[in-house]
Design an enzyme around this catalytic site. Sequence first.
Site, PDB file in Angstrom:
ATOM      1  N   LYS A  42       0.813  -1.193   0.000  1.00 13.45           N
ATOM      2  CA  LYS A  42       0.000   0.000   0.000  1.00 13.45           C
ATOM      3  C   LYS A  42       0.856   1.255   0.000  1.00 13.45           C
ATOM      4  CE  LYS A  42      -2.593  -2.292   3.429  1.00 13.45           C
ATOM      5  NZ  LYS A  42      -3.089  -2.314   4.791  1.00 13.45           N
ATOM      6  N   ASP A 102      14.581  -0.644   0.932  1.00 12.04           N
ATOM      7  CA  ASP A 102      15.347  -0.780   2.161  1.00 12.04           C
ATOM      8  C   ASP A 102      16.343  -1.929   1.955  1.00 12.04           C
ATOM      9  OD1 ASP A 102      15.845  -0.287   4.930  1.00 12.04           O
ATOM     10  OD2 ASP A 102      14.468  -1.866   5.506  1.00 12.04           O
ATOM     11  N   LYS A 130      17.106   3.743   0.634  1.00  7.73           N
ATOM     12  CA  LYS A 130      17.998   3.651   1.801  1.00  7.73           C
ATOM     13  C   LYS A 130      19.134   2.709   1.428  1.00  7.73           C
ATOM     14  CE  LYS A 130      14.884   3.660   5.795  1.00  7.73           C
ATOM     15  NZ  LYS A 130      14.318   2.751   6.829  1.00  7.73           N
TER      16      LYS A 130
HETATM   17  P1  IMP Z   1      12.689  -4.102   1.553  1.00  7.85           P
HETATM   18  O1  IMP Z   1      12.177  -5.384   1.010  1.00  7.85           O
HETATM   19  O2  IMP Z   1      13.511  -4.291   2.796  1.00  7.85           O
HETATM   20  O3  IMP Z   1      13.405  -3.254   0.529  1.00  7.85           O
HETATM   21  O4  IMP Z   1      11.442  -3.349   2.103  1.00  7.85           O
HETATM   22  C1  IMP Z   1      10.740  -2.456   1.391  1.00  7.85           C
HETATM   23  C2  IMP Z   1       9.424  -2.167   2.091  1.00  7.85           C
HETATM   24  O5  IMP Z   1       9.595  -2.056   3.504  1.00  7.85           O
HETATM   25  C3  IMP Z   1       8.912  -0.843   1.623  1.00  7.85           C
HETATM   26  O6  IMP Z   1       8.094  -0.973   0.511  1.00  7.85           O
HETATM   27  C4  IMP Z   1       8.179  -0.346   2.856  1.00  7.85           C
HETATM   28  O7  IMP Z   1       6.848  -0.815   2.832  1.00  7.85           O
HETATM   29  C5  IMP Z   1       8.888  -0.949   4.020  1.00  7.85           C
HETATM   30  N1  IMP Z   1       9.851   0.003   4.637  1.00  7.85           N
HETATM   31  C6  IMP Z   1      11.192  -0.017   4.588  1.00  7.85           C
HETATM   32  N2  IMP Z   1      11.735   1.014   5.262  1.00  7.85           N
HETATM   33  C7  IMP Z   1      10.690   1.729   5.736  1.00  7.85           C
HETATM   34  C8  IMP Z   1      10.603   2.943   6.521  1.00  7.85           C
HETATM   35  O8  IMP Z   1      11.583   3.608   6.899  1.00  7.85           O
HETATM   36  N3  IMP Z   1       9.344   3.351   6.812  1.00  7.85           N
HETATM   37  C9  IMP Z   1       8.213   2.693   6.415  1.00  7.85           C
HETATM   38  N4  IMP Z   1       8.258   1.568   5.686  1.00  7.85           N
HETATM   39  C10 IMP Z   1       9.482   1.088   5.350  1.00  7.85           C
END
Ligand code: IMP
Length: 181
Positions: A42, A102, A130
């Site tokens: 979302k 992230d 990030k």
């Molecule tokens: P990844 O798979 O670790 O890259 O996670 C990505 C998902 O984690 C994003 O689409 C967000 O929904 C969530 N996410 C990662 N960091 C944050 C943050 O600082 N705030 C809110 N949601 C985050």
Amino acid sequence: MIDDMAYILLTRQQLSNKVKELGERLTRDYAGKYPLMVCILKGSIVFFADLIREISIPVEIETMTASSYGSATVSSGVVSVVSKLDDKIAGRDVILVEDIIDSGRTLAFIKSDMMGKGVSSLKVCTLLDKPSRRVADIKPDYVGFEVPDAFVVGYGLDFDQKYRNFPEVGVLKPEIYTKNV
Ligand code: IMP
Ligand code: MG
């Protein structure tokens, strides 16, 4: 909600300037094409709604649900894709629109799943990146802002499903997310 923020990282004005700039780049890069833009729910919903209106060529839109997060602020590493677009992406120029990258696990999973399905091209556009926390080998093609390793909310991003409607991007006070977990 403002009282729960340690500070505002990105203001409405900064966000709208950047979204405009990304929209112009996409308009240029996809001129003469009819891209399929995929909103990854979302978190991307607010960014996506603003971004598509800054693109002046016709685009098709779809949504998909992917998640690697519970209510904690660290990635679980387990990615589940709920709605697949298998029958819609063959031969298409697909643009995946994310709120934040992230660890990169979510996008790595979606990308590898889609690559085998005959897409014509596949690019990633993320509002926030990030890079310091990257685990998977993912490099977004379009990035709004690089952000520090802090938990951010607002403009679609949540903590425990809250703050998505906060209009700016803020860094949450640590006591908010250490309270109940
Ligand atoms: P990844 O798979 O670790 O890259 O996670 C990505 C998902 O984690 C994003 O689409 C967000 O929904 C969530 N996410 C990662 N960091 C944050 C943050 O600082 N705030 C809110 N949601 C985050
Ligand atoms: Mg997300």
